[in-house]
Motif scaffolding. Structure first.
Motif, PDB file in Angstrom:
ATOM      1  N   HIS A  56       0.806  -1.215   0.000  1.00  0.00           N
ATOM      2  CA  HIS A  56       0.000   0.000   0.000  1.00  0.00           C
ATOM      3  C   HIS A  56       0.845   1.274   0.000  1.00  0.00           C
ATOM      4  O   HIS A  56       2.025   1.247   0.344  1.00  0.00           O
ATOM      5  N   HIS A  57       0.208   2.379  -0.425  1.00  0.00           N
ATOM      6  CA  HIS A  57       0.759   3.738  -0.346  1.00  0.00           C
ATOM      7  C   HIS A  57       1.976   3.931  -1.258  1.00  0.00           C
ATOM      8  O   HIS A  57       2.904   4.676  -0.930  1.00  0.00           O
ATOM      9  N   THR A 106     -10.233   1.761   6.291  1.00  0.00           N
ATOM     10  CA  THR A 106      -9.833   3.124   5.946  1.00  0.00           C
ATOM     11  C   THR A 106      -8.330   3.354   5.989  1.00  0.00           C
ATOM     12  O   THR A 106      -7.869   4.457   5.682  1.00  0.00           O
ATOM     13  N   ASP A 107      -7.555   2.332   6.335  1.00  0.00           N
ATOM     14  CA  ASP A 107      -6.106   2.477   6.218  1.00  0.00           C
ATOM     15  C   ASP A 107      -5.712   2.762   4.779  1.00  0.00           C
ATOM     16  O   ASP A 107      -4.704   3.412   4.522  1.00  0.00           O
ATOM     17  N   SER A 108      -6.518   2.247   3.815  1.00  0.00           N
ATOM     18  CA  SER A 108      -6.143   2.447   2.412  1.00  0.00           C
ATOM     19  C   SER A 108      -7.320   2.423   1.453  1.00  0.00           C
ATOM     20  O   SER A 108      -7.257   3.031   0.387  1.00  0.00           O
ATOM     21  N   SER A 122     -11.986   2.111  10.478  1.00  0.00           N
ATOM     22  CA  SER A 122     -10.659   1.506  10.602  1.00  0.00           C
ATOM     23  C   SER A 122     -10.804   0.067  11.112  1.00  0.00           C
ATOM     24  O   SER A 122     -10.664  -0.204  12.302  1.00  0.00           O
ATOM     25  N   GLY A 130      -7.786  -1.166  12.897  1.00  0.00           N
ATOM     26  CA  GLY A 130      -7.698  -0.669  14.269  1.00  0.00           C
ATOM     27  C   GLY A 130      -8.593  -1.447  15.205  1.00  0.00           C
ATOM     28  O   GLY A 130      -8.202  -1.779  16.333  1.00  0.00           O
ATOM     29  N   ASN A 137      -6.971   3.943  16.195  1.00  0.00           N
ATOM     30  CA  ASN A 137      -5.690   4.273  15.564  1.00  0.00           C
ATOM     31  C   ASN A 137      -5.740   5.595  14.798  1.00  0.00           C
ATOM     32  O   ASN A 137      -5.016   5.782  13.820  1.00  0.00           O
ATOM     33  N   ARG A 138      -6.629   6.507  15.219  1.00  0.00           N
ATOM     34  CA  ARG A 138      -6.716   7.815  14.590  1.00  0.00           C
ATOM     35  C   ARG A 138      -6.586   8.891  15.666  1.00  0.00           C
ATOM     36  O   ARG A 138      -6.791   8.629  16.857  1.00  0.00           O
ATOM     37  N   PRO A 171      -8.207  -4.100   5.077  1.00  0.00           N
ATOM     38  CA  PRO A 171      -7.479  -2.878   5.445  1.00  0.00           C
ATOM     39  C   PRO A 171      -8.374  -1.715   5.875  1.00  0.00           C
ATOM     40  O   PRO A 171      -7.918  -0.814   6.587  1.00  0.00           O
TER      41      PRO A 171
END
Length: 591
Positions: A105-106, A419-421, A428, A431, A575-576, A417
């Motif tokens: 990812h990313h 909303t991580d990606s 999440s 999370g 995790n936000r 995954p």
């Protein structure tokens, strides 16, 4: 596009699908053209998806999805994954999906082009891992090494994957098409949730498959009904082509891509009518005078011939060996080949770091003959481990942080995954996965029935985390309190996929704030353990008492409270750091 009939296939491990360097060069060239403004974005997306490169919710970065037919992976490929994670993935990790792929990812677009070359050199294909094509052909990671299988379906899964890659018929289907080959009636590959599934049979000495069609989760989850009780291995590709031809011509499915999977067609006409449609299709000119036997396409490789030889000496436990004994009991399964075992490595949330990829590659070389497969539970199965070497393998896994016990148990939580990606993500899910796993581990559950509970979550209704078949499942939602939004989940109970007994979970009439997920799971467990009858499983208990006691058990948790400084955390996802706001884009898998 090369002619699928002229490609020369190899039986070399890790090279089920051919990798054409020309295609990788094309992707690099076209990506540069797109960045320079020479491509229309909508057109480029279709091109990009067919190379397994997928847009993310974050701008200007991509996800790369690598196909692993039936989950098979080699040490060299694990090292390629390590290189991609290290050089191109900002979070320095790769992710095992619930369809046995590996995702990164990313990654910026031009870096994605570079990563494809790294993967291609290791024989790894991303072609048609996304888009409206035949996706990765999944399989039973214990195929070929377990008791009770009529025959090893691996060669035929490989042939199926080869038959449809780059095939003109399957380049623009109404929607994606997912296929699974299992090895026994325990249906570890979960064929019932696939567009097309194959279960091995031998009838009158002839190898074949029970074929199921039209399964799927997400919108309108359905268990795949049986298309044919028996189709010989000489005809399974022919019948599959008839199914795909019908699907490809189903223009009514193209009108609404949210309802364009083949399950909607099978559900609408019924399995008997669909079977009649297949029979009629098989009378077509395309089916006459052609040889549909899979022999030229079969992926045939004798793993046993390359299994590790016995060494004179192996390290064994000295003193307290309770930890190792527990690991063997939970994660090791004897193979039908005497003297060998398969080790299921529990991979937390399916994520592996570069050093873990490399460490697993070294273990595979030293102890498995090079054989491993990913699982639909986001784990890895090391095959052909000599029984005498199990302790050494355990120690090596422990060094890598991969010796957790309890693969496929309540602590082996599965998620997408979110909303991580993902553009479609609402919450999440990764999370929530972490929070629930930490809670369950803190409970120190030893009860064997409770440990059999499966917990899964998805960040949206699409069920990439397979929450519809979980004992306890969640999918992402949103709630509104005054002018504020908060992340939440719909809750599902009573799903199952163990021992070939597939059933869909029932949705509770609740909406649960995301931060209350761990509390809800703990209350469900306490309710079950306190009120069950002797030997009663969670699902049997749920069937007996119904959803009401579970809804009542978490009723107070479903009241989020007003927004305030003291209650601010309820309005922030796992995790936000920032206040939650629903942001959902348009997914690309149907482009």
């Amino acid at each position: 596009m090369p002619d699928v009939e002229t490609i020369v296939y190899t039986n070399e491990p890790g090279k089920v699908l051919p990798v054409l360097e020309r295609e990788l060069e094309d992707f690099k060239t076209e990506a540069a053209r797109f960045i320079n403004g020479e491509w229309d974005e909508a057109q480029f997306i279709g091109f990009r998806l067919k190379q397994g490169v997928y847009g993310q919710r974050q701008p200007n970065v991509q996800m790369i999805r690598v196909k692993l037919p039936f989950g098979g992976v080699t040490p060299e490929q694990m090292e390629a994954f390590a290189e991609v994670a290290e050089k191109y993935a900002p979070l320095r990790k790769g992710h095992i999906t619930t369809r046995q792929n590996i995702q990164f990812h990313h990654i910026p677009l031009l870096k994605a082009a570079e990563a494809l070359f790294v993967l291609g050199r290791a024989g790894l294909s991303t072609r048609e891992a996304c888009g409206n094509t035949v996706r990765n052909v999944t399989g039973d990671p214990w195929a070929g090494i377990q008791e009770g299988e009529p025959f090893d379906p691996t060669p035929y899964a490989g042939a199926f994957a080869r038959r449809w890659l780059r095939n003109p018929l399957t380049q623009l289907l109404p929607r994606k098409f997912k296929v699974a080959f299992t090895a026994t009636d325990a249906d570890t590959a979960i064929t019932g949730i696939h567009d097309l599934g194959f279960i091995p049979r031998i009838r009158d000495g002839v190898k074949g498959f029970t074929m199921v069609v039209g399964g799927g989760l997400s919108t309108m989850p359905r268990k795949a009904p049986v298309l044919y009780d028996f189709v010989s291995v000489d005809d399974y590709l022919k019948v599959s082509e008839a199914v795909l031809r019908i699907f490809n011509r189903a223009d009514e499915l193209r009108k609404n891509r949210a309802k364009a999977r083949i399950k909607f067609l099978v559900d609408r006409v019924g399995i008997d009518e669909f079977r009649r449609m297949v029979e009629e299709e098989l009378k077509g000119d395309w089916a006459q005078g052609r040889d549909f036997r899979p022999d030229p396409l079969l992926f045939i490789h004798d793993e046993e011939a390359n299994a590790p030889a016995r060494r004179p000496h192996y390290q064994q436990p000295n003193g307290d060996h309770r930890e190792f004994t527990a690991f063997v009991a939970a994660n090791v399964r004897a193979q039908k080949q005497q003297g060998f075992s398969a080790v299921e490595v529990k991979v937390t949330r399916g994520d592996l770091r570069p050093e873990q990829f490399r460490g697993l590659a070294a273990i595979m070389r030293d102890y498995t003959g090079g054989y491993a497969r990913t699982t639909v539970g986001q784990n890895i199965v090391l095959r052909w481990v000599r029984d005498e070497s199990l302790y050494e393998v355990f120690l090596r896994l422990k060094e890598l942080g991969l010796a957790d016990i309890g693969a496929q148990t309540i602590t082996d939580v599965v998620s997408c995954p979110g909303t991580d990606s993902c553009k479609l993500g609402i919450t999440s899910s990764m999370g929530l996965n972490q929070a629930i796993q930490e809670r369950v581990e803190a409970l120190n559950i030893t009860d064997p029935l409770t440990r059999k509970i499966h917990i899964k979550m998805s960040g949206c209704p699409n069920s990439c985390g397979q929450h519809h078949i979980a004992t306890i499942g969640f999918h992402g939602a949103a709630m509104k309190v005054g002018d504020h939004q908060l992340p939440a989940y719909h809750v599902f109970l009573g799903g199952n996929y163990d021992n070939g007994e597939l059933r869909l979970a029932q949705q509770l009439k609740v909406r649960l704030p995301a931060k209350r997920g761990p509390d809800a799971v703990e209350r469900f467990i306490r309710l079950y353990e306190s009120n069950r009858q002797p030997g009663e499983t969670f699902n049997a208990f749920f069937d007996r008492v119904g959803p009401a006691p579970f809804e009542e058990a978490i009723a107070d948790l479903c009241i989020p409270g007003e927004f305030s400084d003291d209650n601010r955390g309820m309005f922030i996802d796992w995790n936000r750091l920032e206040l939650y706001r629903l942001q959902r884009g348009e997914g690309e898998c149907a482009v």
